[in-house]
Design an enzyme around this catalytic site. Structure first.
Site, PDB file in Angstrom:
ATOM      1  CD  GLU A 185      -2.806  -1.099   2.361  1.00  0.00           C
ATOM      2  OE1 GLU A 185      -4.322  -1.294   2.334  1.00  0.00           O
ATOM      3  OE2 GLU A 185      -2.336  -1.007   3.106  1.00  0.00           O
ATOM      4  CG  HIS A 189      -8.788   5.712   1.282  1.00  0.00           C
ATOM      5  ND1 HIS A 189      -8.842   5.819   0.512  1.00  0.00           N
ATOM      6  CD2 HIS A 189      -7.777   4.943   2.397  1.00  0.00           C
ATOM      7  CE1 HIS A 189      -8.243   4.406   0.347  1.00  0.00           C
ATOM      8  NE2 HIS A 189      -7.649   3.628   1.013  1.00  0.00           N
ATOM      9  NE  ARG A 248      -4.615   5.287   3.234  1.00  0.00           N
ATOM     10  CZ  ARG A 248      -5.052   4.576   4.006  1.00  0.00           C
ATOM     11  NH1 ARG A 248      -5.533   5.154   4.996  1.00  0.00           N
ATOM     12  NH2 ARG A 248      -4.770   3.371   3.713  1.00  0.00           N
ATOM     13  CG  HIS A 303      -9.774   6.809   5.688  1.00  0.00           C
ATOM     14  ND1 HIS A 303     -11.073   5.355   5.618  1.00  0.00           N
ATOM     15  CD2 HIS A 303      -8.424   5.721   5.754  1.00  0.00           C
ATOM     16  CE1 HIS A 303     -10.359   4.036   5.313  1.00  0.00           C
ATOM     17  NE2 HIS A 303      -9.069   4.620   5.998  1.00  0.00           N
ATOM     18  NE  ARG A 338      -4.775   5.075   9.649  1.00  0.00           N
ATOM     19  CZ  ARG A 338      -5.015   4.562   8.690  1.00  0.00           C
ATOM     20  NH1 ARG A 338      -4.687   3.430   8.742  1.00  0.00           N
ATOM     21  NH2 ARG A 338      -6.207   4.229   7.995  1.00  0.00           N
TER      22      ARG A 338
HETATM   23  P1  FAD Z   1     -13.723   0.703  15.681  1.00  0.00           P
HETATM   24  O1  FAD Z   1     -13.543  -0.348  14.833  1.00  0.00           O
HETATM   25  O2  FAD Z   1     -14.723   2.165  14.613  1.00  0.00           O
HETATM   26  O3  FAD Z   1     -14.797   0.350  17.040  1.00  0.00           O
HETATM   27  C1  FAD Z   1     -15.331   1.500  17.545  1.00  0.00           C
HETATM   28  C2  FAD Z   1     -16.749   0.836  18.145  1.00  0.00           C
HETATM   29  O4  FAD Z   1     -16.988   1.638  18.961  1.00  0.00           O
HETATM   30  C3  FAD Z   1     -17.511   0.192  17.893  1.00  0.00           C
HETATM   31  O5  FAD Z   1     -18.291  -0.918  18.402  1.00  0.00           O
HETATM   32  C4  FAD Z   1     -18.981   1.396  18.361  1.00  0.00           C
HETATM   33  O6  FAD Z   1     -19.849   0.993  18.298  1.00  0.00           O
HETATM   34  C5  FAD Z   1     -18.513   1.553  19.445  1.00  0.00           C
HETATM   35  N1  FAD Z   1     -18.836   2.953  20.096  1.00  0.00           N
HETATM   36  C6  FAD Z   1     -18.304   3.958  19.748  1.00  0.00           C
HETATM   37  N2  FAD Z   1     -18.676   4.628  20.585  1.00  0.00           N
HETATM   38  C7  FAD Z   1     -19.246   4.292  21.301  1.00  0.00           C
HETATM   39  C8  FAD Z   1     -20.488   4.645  22.737  1.00  0.00           C
HETATM   40  N3  FAD Z   1     -20.816   5.996  23.227  1.00  0.00           N
HETATM   41  N4  FAD Z   1     -20.775   3.548  23.522  1.00  0.00           N
HETATM   42  C9  FAD Z   1     -20.799   1.956  23.316  1.00  0.00           C
HETATM   43  N5  FAD Z   1     -20.200   1.792  22.089  1.00  0.00           N
HETATM   44  C10 FAD Z   1     -19.546   2.746  21.009  1.00  0.00           C
HETATM   45  N6  FAD Z   1      -6.921   0.238   8.868  1.00  0.00           N
HETATM   46  C11 FAD Z   1      -5.808  -0.832   9.009  1.00  0.00           C
HETATM   47  O7  FAD Z   1      -4.769  -1.093   9.695  1.00  0.00           O
HETATM   48  N7  FAD Z   1      -6.298  -1.524   7.606  1.00  0.00           N
HETATM   49  C12 FAD Z   1      -7.115  -1.503   6.703  1.00  0.00           C
HETATM   50  O8  FAD Z   1      -7.216  -2.156   6.172  1.00  0.00           O
HETATM   51  C13 FAD Z   1      -7.619  -1.112   6.792  1.00  0.00           C
HETATM   52  N8  FAD Z   1      -9.294  -0.620   6.349  1.00  0.00           N
HETATM   53  C14 FAD Z   1     -10.260   0.386   6.819  1.00  0.00           C
HETATM   54  C15 FAD Z   1     -11.313   0.603   5.864  1.00  0.00           C
HETATM   55  C16 FAD Z   1     -12.111   1.220   6.075  1.00  0.00           C
HETATM   56  C17 FAD Z   1     -13.490   1.463   5.365  1.00  0.00           C
HETATM   57  C18 FAD Z   1     -12.128   1.656   7.216  1.00  0.00           C
HETATM   58  C19 FAD Z   1     -13.317   2.956   7.097  1.00  0.00           C
HETATM   59  C20 FAD Z   1     -11.297   2.029   7.622  1.00  0.00           C
HETATM   60  C21 FAD Z   1      -9.778   1.161   7.985  1.00  0.00           C
HETATM   61  N9  FAD Z   1      -9.135   1.542   8.578  1.00  0.00           N
HETATM   62  C22 FAD Z   1      -7.986   0.151   7.703  1.00  0.00           C
HETATM   63  C23 FAD Z   1      -8.973   2.126   9.827  1.00  0.00           C
HETATM   64  C24 FAD Z   1      -9.254   0.449  11.006  1.00  0.00           C
HETATM   65  O9  FAD Z   1      -9.536  -0.302  10.399  1.00  0.00           O
HETATM   66  C25 FAD Z   1      -9.685   1.746  12.478  1.00  0.00           C
HETATM   67  O10 FAD Z   1      -8.978   2.534  12.164  1.00  0.00           O
HETATM   68  C26 FAD Z   1      -9.648   0.557  12.680  1.00  0.00           C
HETATM   69  O11 FAD Z   1     -10.555  -0.394  12.819  1.00  0.00           O
HETATM   70  C27 FAD Z   1      -9.881   0.754  14.306  1.00  0.00           C
HETATM   71  O12 FAD Z   1     -10.736  -0.189  15.586  1.00  0.00           O
HETATM   72  P2  FAD Z   1     -11.322   0.268  16.672  1.00  0.00           P
HETATM   73  O13 FAD Z   1     -11.197  -0.898  17.685  1.00  0.00           O
HETATM   74  O14 FAD Z   1     -10.364   1.179  17.391  1.00  0.00           O
HETATM   75  O15 FAD Z   1     -12.416   1.368  16.363  1.00  0.00           O
HETATM   76  C1  SIN Z   2      -6.913   0.597   2.279  1.00  0.00           C
HETATM   77  O1  SIN Z   2      -8.010  -0.816   2.514  1.00  0.00           O
HETATM   78  O2  SIN Z   2      -7.330   1.073   1.911  1.00  0.00           O
HETATM   79  C2  SIN Z   2      -7.523   0.959   4.087  1.00  0.00           C
HETATM   80  C3  SIN Z   2      -6.391   1.093   4.514  1.00  0.00           C
HETATM   81  C4  SIN Z   2      -5.717   1.902   5.762  1.00  0.00           C
HETATM   82  O3  SIN Z   2      -6.933   2.399   6.009  1.00  0.00           O
HETATM   83  O4  SIN Z   2      -5.043   1.664   6.445  1.00  0.00           O
END
Ligand code: FAD
Ligand code: SIN
Length: 534
Positions: free
Chosen positions: A120, A242, A288, A349, A384
């Site tokens: 990437e 993104h 990015r 993103h 990032r």
């Molecule tokens: P999240 O997975 O967003 O989880 C947050 C949780 O908190 C959810 O369950 C939500 O409901 C809960 N929540 C929030 N507020 C409250 C509240 N007040 N009360 C109760 N629950 C609450 N990163 C990579 O490293 N590789 C990738 O390939 C990649 N692809 C991505 C593709 C997309 C489309 C997106 C949007 C992001 C991508 N990212 C990627 C970034 C990565 O997915 C996120 O940074 C990471 O998943 C964050 O994980 P997290 O557990 O911190 O938050």
């Molecule tokens: C992607 O698949 O382009 C998302 C990867 C990332 O946000 O780290």
């Protein structure tokens, strides 16, 4: 009316993304009684939608030093090198854990690692483990299975955390956390959760912008709750856009993975011109911030609604094998990516800033941790590097667990219940939806990829008006999920604009026309509710 219920746990985890579920499973395995509070279903989180994969040095030809250097280059001087090294060095353990949970990464029998590693933007080496183009869904599905069958974990779906409970509520120290008030969306009532430790794993704040790759849950709740509680919040001006979100009227927030560019996708103008050659010698695989700014520039220059990402010169078989999810989604919308370019636009993103923590996930409030996208460990700096965030959720999650287990168990306290005797039924839901819309449009228009002092001032002016209106509404009307989220979103917007206003330079994801150069001074923007520290 007062609500009578208090639930007690060793640890309460707010959020069921990768950070939340990893913490829950690791703590539960070691005997802790844990609650996972999540505002919709367990699967509704950014983690589930992750496509590209998870970065880790597992190939002998690759090296920690190269991954470190790529991360530091993308982060443009603001990464904390210790944090970067710690997280990258622990990547193999994190991957082993996922494999032990049953995650089956895409394999390549010809490779010495046994896995297919993709590439990437900003990575100098193929080091991204993935499950085709739906890595997050594969990981979260496995972790949900384990969570639901674990006897030490209680899952509270459709429960939204409102605010943290600090010591001053029980006549004690204000910098200690004792639990959280949670709104049960189905039963319309507030419960009190008392816990020895509270972990914020609430993800990012993409929904503060009109266009985002994030699902609806990403409203910055944890960052807002922590700020209200007195936590330091760092570098919130660095919002990652993104470069390639699908542009189609019927596609809400659908990402076209950076891995498409990693596997050779080319960015073009409608006339077929490959414009990245005019912007950066790394072309489509520049970090990015560079690619998103280039697209923004070309769209504004030519008055375009979108640009195009073309992978159609690869074989149909290659495309269907590497990007089955993207291929099918686009096909369902009438776009055959094996034969035509994909219309794309940049969209908000990833929230690079967040609640300031150390490498054990500790915030400046005792017994309160933050993990994943809502936290700021210093890994991402001002931009990032792709696929470093899933890794951070796991490595910091493991460190939090060690910290929790290595200290004496905290006493569970009797806490005051939520009092809503002063509020009445909300009779104007339209105010909430109107304010949501206004806020997100203002942020998109004034605090996007390119910023100016004037635009930030305009944004702050509107945000302050909205803030006052929303706070008044919050004080007088009964709770709803939308109201809780809006209250958080407007605070996070204010924090972003305040932080952006404090940075008098352009660096990484923060580009200001008034300060187009990077300053020699390397400084994080750290703010809290008591003072502006920057
Ligand atoms: P999240 O997975 O967003 O989880 C947050 C949780 O908190 C959810 O369950 C939500 O409901 C809960 N929540 C929030 N507020 C409250 C509240 N007040 N009360 C109760 N629950 C609450 N990163 C990579 O490293 N590789 C990738 O390939 C990649 N692809 C991505 C593709 C997309 C489309 C997106 C949007 C992001 C991508 N990212 C990627 C970034 C990565 O997915 C996120 O940074 C990471 O998943 C964050 O994980 P997290 O557990 O911190 O938050
Ligand atoms: C992607 O698949 O382009 C998302 C990867 C990332 O946000 O780290």
């Amino acid at each position: 009316m007062k609500n009578a219920k208090q639930l007690n746990f060793d640890t309460v985890i707010i959020g069921s993304g990768l950070a939340g579920l990893a913490n829950a499973l690791l703590l539960a395995e070691r005997g802790q009684k844990v609650a996972v509070v999540t505002k919709k279903t367990l699967a509704e989180c950014n983690s589930y939608y992750a496509q590209g994969g998870i970065a880790a040095v597992i190939d002998k030809e690759d090296s920690v030093e190269d991954h470190l250097s790529d991360t530091l280059i993308a982060g443009c001087g603001l990464c904390d090198e210790n944090a970067v090294r710690y997280i990258i060095e622990h990547a193999p353990i994190a991957i082993e854990w996922l494999v032990s949970m049953g995650v089956k990464f895409t394999e390549n029998i010809e490779s010495s690692t046994g896995f297919h590693l993709t590439r990437e933007g900003g990575h100098s080496f193929r080091r991204i483990l993935h499950v085709a183009d739906a890595t997050g869904a594969a990981i979260i599905t496995k972790l949900i299975q384990k969570t639901l069958s674990h006897p030490n974990i209680v899952v509270l779906e459709n429960h939204v955390a409102i605010d943290l409970i600090l010591g001053d509520k029980i006549g004690g120290e204000s910098n200690k956390c004792y639990g959280v008030y949670v709104f049960d969306v189905n039963l319309n009532k507030v419960i009190t959760i008392s816990a020895g430790n509270t972990i914020l794993a609430t993800g990012g704040a993409g929904k503060v912008y009109l266009y985002t790759t994030n699902p609806d849950i990403a409203t910055g709740d944890g960052i807002a709750m922590a700020y209200r509680a007195g936590c330091n919040v760092a570098n919130m001006e660095f919002i990652q856009f993104h470069p390639t979100c699908l542009f189609h009227p019927n596609a809400k927030s659908f990402l076209i993975s950076e891995a498409v560019r990693g596997e050779g996708g080319i960015l073009k103008l409608p006339n077929g011109y490959r414009f990245m050659q005019d912007h950066d010698e790394r072309l489509e695989l520049a970090p990015r911030d560079v690619v998103a700014r280039a697209i923004d520039y070309e769209m504004k220059k030519h008055g375009l609604d979108c640009v195009y990402l073309d992978i159609s010169y690869k074989s149909q078989q290659f495309i269907e094998e590497h990007f089955p999810n993207i291929y099918q989604k686009c096909k369902s919308l009438g776009i055959d990516i094996a034969h035509e370019p994909i219309p794309v636009v940049p969209a908000a993103h990833y929230t690079c800033g967040g609640v300031e923590t150390d490498l054990s996930g500790r915030t400046n409030i005792l017994n309160l941790y933050a993990s994943g996208e809502c936290a700021h460990t210093g890994l991402h700096g001002s931009n990032r590097l792709a696929s470093n965030s899933l890794l951070e959720c796991l490595v910091i999650g493991q460190a939090i667990v060690e910290d929790v287990l290595n200290k004496p168990k905290n006493k569970i306290m009797e806490l005051p219940q939520w009092d809503e005797s002063q509020v009445t039924d909300n009779d104007e839901e339209v105010v909430i939806s109107h304010n949501w819309d206004e806020l997100r449009r203002a942020m998109w228009g004034y605090v996007g990829i390119v910023r100016t002092n004037k635009r930030l001032e305009r944004a702050m002016h509107r945000i302050k008006l909205l803030h006052d209106e929303i706070n008044e509404y919050y004080a007088n009307f009964k709770l709803s999920l939308n109201l809780i989220e809006l209250r958080n979103l407007v605070l996070v917007a204010e924090i972003i604009v305040k932080s952006a206003g404090l940075r008098h330079e352009s660096r990484g994801l923060h580009y200001s026309k008034d300060y187009p150069l990077m300053s020699d001074e390397i400084k994080n923007t750290i703010i809290n509710k008591y003072e502006v520290e920057s």
